[in-house]
Design a protein around this motif. Structure first.
Motif, PDB file in Angstrom:
ATOM      1  N   ARG A  74       0.844  -1.199   0.000  1.00 19.69           N
ATOM      2  CA  ARG A  74       0.000   0.000   0.000  1.00 19.69           C
ATOM      3  C   ARG A  74       0.877   1.247   0.000  1.00 19.69           C
ATOM      4  NH1 ARG A  74      -2.635   3.793   3.089  1.00 19.69           N
ATOM      5  NH2 ARG A  74      -4.854   4.106   2.619  1.00 19.69           N
ATOM      6  N   PHE A  75       0.653   2.119  -0.985  1.00 20.22           N
ATOM      7  CA  PHE A  75       1.406   3.366  -1.105  1.00 20.22           C
ATOM      8  C   PHE A  75       0.651   4.501  -0.419  1.00 20.22           C
ATOM      9  CE2 PHE A  75       2.947   0.593  -4.409  1.00 20.22           C
ATOM     10  CZ  PHE A  75       4.308   0.822  -4.393  1.00 20.22           C
ATOM     11  N   PRO A  76       1.344   5.595  -0.113  1.00 21.16           N
ATOM     12  CA  PRO A  76       0.674   6.702   0.593  1.00 21.16           C
ATOM     13  C   PRO A  76      -0.538   7.271  -0.116  1.00 21.16           C
ATOM     14  CG  PRO A  76       3.055   6.954   0.731  1.00 21.16           C
ATOM     15  CD  PRO A  76       2.804   5.796  -0.193  1.00 21.16           C
ATOM     16  N   ASP A  77      -0.624   7.134  -1.455  1.00 16.18           N
ATOM     17  CA  ASP A  77      -1.796   7.647  -2.163  1.00 16.18           C
ATOM     18  C   ASP A  77      -2.960   6.672  -2.163  1.00 16.18           C
ATOM     19  OD1 ASP A  77      -0.771   5.732  -3.805  1.00 16.18           O
ATOM     20  OD2 ASP A  77      -0.607   6.990  -5.589  1.00 16.18           O
ATOM     21  N   GLY A  78      -2.818   5.538  -1.461  1.00 11.95           N
ATOM     22  CA  GLY A  78      -3.901   4.566  -1.349  1.00 11.95           C
ATOM     23  C   GLY A  78      -3.857   3.462  -2.375  1.00 11.95           C
ATOM     24  N   ILE A  79      -3.075   3.601  -3.437  1.00  6.72           N
ATOM     25  CA  ILE A  79      -2.983   2.576  -4.471  1.00  6.72           C
ATOM     26  C   ILE A  79      -2.242   1.364  -3.931  1.00  6.72           C
ATOM     27  CG2 ILE A  79      -2.106   2.043  -6.774  1.00  6.72           C
ATOM     28  CD1 ILE A  79      -4.476   3.932  -6.732  1.00  6.72           C
ATOM     29  N   LEU A  80      -2.677   0.170  -4.358  1.00  8.34           N
ATOM     30  CA  LEU A  80      -2.056  -1.070  -3.899  1.00  8.34           C
ATOM     31  C   LEU A  80      -1.436  -1.818  -5.069  1.00  8.34           C
ATOM     32  CD1 LEU A  80      -4.993  -0.821  -2.096  1.00  8.34           C
ATOM     33  CD2 LEU A  80      -3.684  -2.520  -0.826  1.00  8.34           C
ATOM     34  N   LEU A  81      -0.219  -2.276  -4.865  1.00  7.03           N
ATOM     35  CA  LEU A  81       0.488  -3.121  -5.825  1.00  7.03           C
ATOM     36  C   LEU A  81       0.441  -4.546  -5.302  1.00  7.03           C
ATOM     37  CD1 LEU A  81       2.414  -3.204  -8.375  1.00  7.03           C
ATOM     38  CD2 LEU A  81       4.294  -3.064  -6.740  1.00  7.03           C
ATOM     39  N   GLN A  82      -0.031  -5.479  -6.132  1.00  6.53           N
ATOM     40  CA  GLN A  82      -0.237  -6.849  -5.670  1.00  6.53           C
ATOM     41  C   GLN A  82       0.593  -7.822  -6.486  1.00  6.53           C
ATOM     42  OE1 GLN A  82      -4.296  -8.388  -4.712  1.00  6.53           O
ATOM     43  NE2 GLN A  82      -3.902  -9.870  -6.332  1.00  6.53           N
ATOM     44  N   GLY A  83       1.167  -8.821  -5.808  1.00 10.95           N
ATOM     45  CA  GLY A  83       1.944  -9.857  -6.476  1.00 10.95           C
ATOM     46  C   GLY A  83       1.784 -11.189  -5.775  1.00 10.95           C
ATOM     47  N   THR A  84       2.044 -12.273  -6.515  1.00  7.76           N
ATOM     48  CA  THR A  84       1.945 -13.630  -5.986  1.00  7.76           C
ATOM     49  C   THR A  84       3.351 -14.180  -5.754  1.00  7.76           C
ATOM     50  OG1 THR A  84      -0.130 -14.001  -7.181  1.00  7.76           O
ATOM     51  CG2 THR A  84       1.040 -15.946  -6.383  1.00  7.76           C
ATOM     52  N   PHE A  85       3.560 -14.805  -4.604  1.00  8.05           N
ATOM     53  CA  PHE A  85       4.871 -15.330  -4.236  1.00  8.05           C
ATOM     54  C   PHE A  85       4.732 -16.747  -3.690  1.00  8.05           C
ATOM     55  CE2 PHE A  85       5.096 -10.784  -4.004  1.00  8.05           C
ATOM     56  CZ  PHE A  85       6.370 -10.447  -4.434  1.00  8.05           C
ATOM     57  N   SER A  86       5.813 -17.508  -3.789  1.00  3.40           N
ATOM     58  CA  SER A  86       5.884 -18.775  -3.076  1.00  3.40           C
ATOM     59  C   SER A  86       6.132 -18.475  -1.609  1.00  3.40           C
ATOM     60  CB  SER A  86       7.020 -19.635  -3.630  1.00  3.40           C
ATOM     61  OG  SER A  86       7.317 -20.714  -2.751  1.00  3.40           O
ATOM     62  N   VAL A  87       5.582 -19.300  -0.720  1.00  3.82           N
ATOM     63  CA  VAL A  87       5.753 -19.036   0.710  1.00  3.82           C
ATOM     64  C   VAL A  87       7.203 -19.228   1.140  1.00  3.82           C
ATOM     65  CG1 VAL A  87       3.381 -19.651   1.274  1.00  3.82           C
ATOM     66  CG2 VAL A  87       5.148 -21.420   1.315  1.00  3.82           C
ATOM     67  N   TYR A  88       8.021 -19.874   0.295  1.00  2.15           N
ATOM     68  CA  TYR A  88       9.424 -20.109   0.639  1.00  2.15           C
ATOM     69  C   TYR A  88      10.353 -19.095  -0.029  1.00  2.15           C
ATOM     70  CZ  TYR A  88       7.522 -24.466   2.385  1.00  2.15           C
ATOM     71  OH  TYR A  88       6.786 -25.385   3.084  1.00  2.15           O
ATOM     72  N   GLU A  89       9.797 -18.123  -0.739  1.00  2.43           N
ATOM     73  CA  GLU A  89      10.633 -17.056  -1.281  1.00  2.43           C
ATOM     74  C   GLU A  89      11.062 -16.122  -0.150  1.00  2.43           C
ATOM     75  OE1 GLU A  89      10.043 -15.408  -5.337  1.00  2.43           O
ATOM     76  OE2 GLU A  89       8.034 -16.285  -5.133  1.00  2.43           O
ATOM     77  N   LYS A  90      12.165 -15.441  -0.380  1.00  4.63           N
ATOM     78  CA  LYS A  90      12.734 -14.596   0.670  1.00  4.63           C
ATOM     79  C   LYS A  90      12.293 -13.153   0.509  1.00  4.63           C
ATOM     80  CE  LYS A  90      16.689 -17.671   1.184  1.00  4.63           C
ATOM     81  NZ  LYS A  90      18.161 -17.814   1.121  1.00  4.63           N
ATOM     82  N   LEU A  91      12.470 -12.402   1.586  1.00  2.37           N
ATOM     83  CA  LEU A  91      12.044 -11.000   1.596  1.00  2.37           C
ATOM     84  C   LEU A  91      12.742 -10.204   0.494  1.00  2.37           C
ATOM     85  CD1 LEU A  91      10.426  -8.755   3.046  1.00  2.37           C
ATOM     86  CD2 LEU A  91      12.459  -8.363   4.452  1.00  2.37           C
ATOM     87  N   ALA A  92      13.956 -10.573   0.144  1.00  2.00           N
ATOM     88  CA  ALA A  92      14.684  -9.860  -0.911  1.00  2.00           C
ATOM     89  C   ALA A  92      13.919  -9.891  -2.229  1.00  2.00           C
ATOM     90  CB  ALA A  92      16.069 -10.474  -1.083  1.00  2.00           C
ATOM     91  N   GLU A  93      13.189 -10.977  -2.500  1.00  2.00           N
ATOM     92  CA  GLU A  93      12.393 -11.074  -3.725  1.00  2.00           C
ATOM     93  C   GLU A  93      11.237 -10.074  -3.703  1.00  2.00           C
ATOM     94  OE1 GLU A  93      13.114 -12.854  -6.327  1.00  2.00           O
ATOM     95  OE2 GLU A  93      14.868 -13.778  -5.399  1.00  2.00           O
TER      96      GLU A  93
END
Length: 449
Positions: free
Chosen positions: A350-369
């Motif tokens: 969620r960005f300060p202007d209210g817009i949301l960026l959404q993505g799908t990840f594997s639960v075993y992916e790391k925060l760096a991804e």
């Protein structure tokens, strides 16, 4: 006398209540209708600023570039490709009907209603990419397509049969132990011939042998590899000539030398399965759109939702009985076990202007991804930023980059808050584009309200 006193005080109490209630009003009198007093301190959302002329021109240019890429490559946009994957089955049915001259208005057979049709799903499914082409497909469809491609290459003869067979063994079978057992036995067959080239017994494999039937024959690609290595199927009578049995017999004339068998063994041991890359299924949503899309499809679960509910109910009942006897470590272990029921996670930034960026990840992916995903979609790409968890904790690349989404408890669906790093926040606040966060070509993906 007493009754008259009681009635007198009752009338006084009733009159006092009416007076405290204020002046009377008629129900149909609009001028006297009460209105809630406005609170000057009440929160009022800030109006969103219109795009500047420069931003509008940049968005138009991005839209033109996107249209050009879509003409050159129809699967350029992953979200559009994901949508295409959803209607692919319907298109196949239409083509089949046209080929069979089935009328358009003919009654269709009863089909199970897909959960993916629900408008409340955060995503319609889980999709993947492969290096073969740019198509975006569900995993099951990719498995079928990879199998078809490999067997077509096997028939074409352009590549050595044993190399294609190695790929088939590693990529077209389920179960890691099953594949490992098959590879181990195939290598043993070939190593025996390499080590004992004159021994006749090592040149024959009885096809009714229990180990061969259980661990080799049922594995896709195993027989193709043996044929590519130089084995031919023959029927040989048994010792007393009373019956015949099928064998795979090594023909040294087919294989150039023992070096070829060594290459095949090496290929069996080193060939990697064809891997699929998880598609992010990029989406840009307004707050209202995000609020209406909260559910997850069945693909996100390692087990069925019904099994999850039943297991959760049983565990809850057991924990209620022994809650006072459980340590913090035991409770955390149970919590982690709950998270492992999921295979994928949806993250919304969620960005300060209210817009949301959404993505799908594997639960075993790391925060760096996750940081990489956000960074590549930012208008100010390369500038440092931070992501804040729902609990208010900053997820730092310095401390948490190697931790998985399960470790960070960001499963199965979490909203993270975006903020510029303090080192650049002041500089961005002075910029004319301080209210611009995502690239124009990303912003145009947001569905129209």
């Amino acid at each position: 006398m007493a009754e008259k006193i009681k009635k007198f005080f009752s009338r006084k109490k009733a009159d006092a209540k009416f007076k405290l209630a204020g002046p009377g009003r008629k129900l149909n009198d609009e001028s006297s209708s009460s209105k809630p007093a406005s609170n000057p301190n009440a929160y009022k959302p800030l109006p969103r600023k219109d795009l500047s002329q420069e931003s509008r021109l940049a968005a138009q240019a991005a839209l033109m570039r996107l249209n050009e890429k879509k003409r050159d490559n129809p699967t350029f946009n992953t979200s559009i490709s994901a949508i295409k994957a959803q209607v692919k089955k319907e298109l196949e049915i239409e083509r089949k009907n046209e080929a069979e001259n089935v009328p358009v208005d003919a009654p269709q057979p009863n089909r199970e209603v897909s959960l993916e049709a629900s408008p409340h799903l955060a995503v319609t499914g889980v999709y993947f990419k492969c290096f073969y082409d740019n198509e975006i497909l569900p995993k099951d469809e990719w498995k079928k397509k990879i199998r078809k491609i490999l067997y077509e290459q096997l028939e074409s003869g352009e590549i050595a049969d044993y190399l294609i067979a190695c790929c088939i063994i590693k990529s077209c079978n389920k179960g890691g132990e099953k594949i490992e057992s098959c590879v181990e036995i195939l290598c043993k067959y070939l190593d025996n011939i390499i080590s004992n080239p004159t021994e006749e017994k090592y040149r024959k494999i009885r096809m009714t042998n229990r180990i061969f039937c259980e661990k080799v024959q049922g594995v896709d690609g195993a027989l193709e590899l043996l044929r590519g290595a130089g084995f031919k199927e023959q029927t040989i009578p048994n010792a007393d000539n009373t019956s015949e049995e099928k064998y795979l017999v090594f023909d040294k004339d087919i294989t150039d030398s023992m070096d070829t068998l060594t290459l095949i063994v090496d290929a069996l041991q080193t060939t990697e399965p064809i891997t699929l890359e998880l598609d992010r299924n990029l989406q840009v949503l307004s707050p209202s759109q995000a609020a209406s899309r909260m559910d997850l499809p069945p693909d996100f679960y390692a087990i069925s939702p019904e099994e999850i509910k039943r297991e959760h109910q049983l565990r809850t009942e057991a924990m209620e009985k022994s809650l006072m006897l459980r340590t913090k470590a035991m409770r955390e272990k149970d919590e982690l076990r709950e998270f492992r029921k999921y295979r994928y996670a949806v993250l919304r930034i969620r960005f300060p202007d209210g817009i949301l960026l959404q993505g799908t990840f594997s639960v075993y992916e790391k925060l760096a991804e996750v940081y990489s995903f956000v960074s590549e979609n930012l208008e100010h790409e390369g500038l440092p930023f931070v992501l804040i968890s729902p609990g208010g904790n900053k997820l730092s690349l310095d401390d948490d980059s190697d931790r998985t989404l399960i470790d960070l408890r960001l499963v199965p669906a979490t909203m993270l808050i975006f903020a510029w790093d303090p080192s650049v926040a002041e500089e961005i606040d002075k910029s004319e584009q301080r209210d611009v966060y995502l690239k124009p070509e990303v912003m145009i993906l947001m569905p129209q309200a």
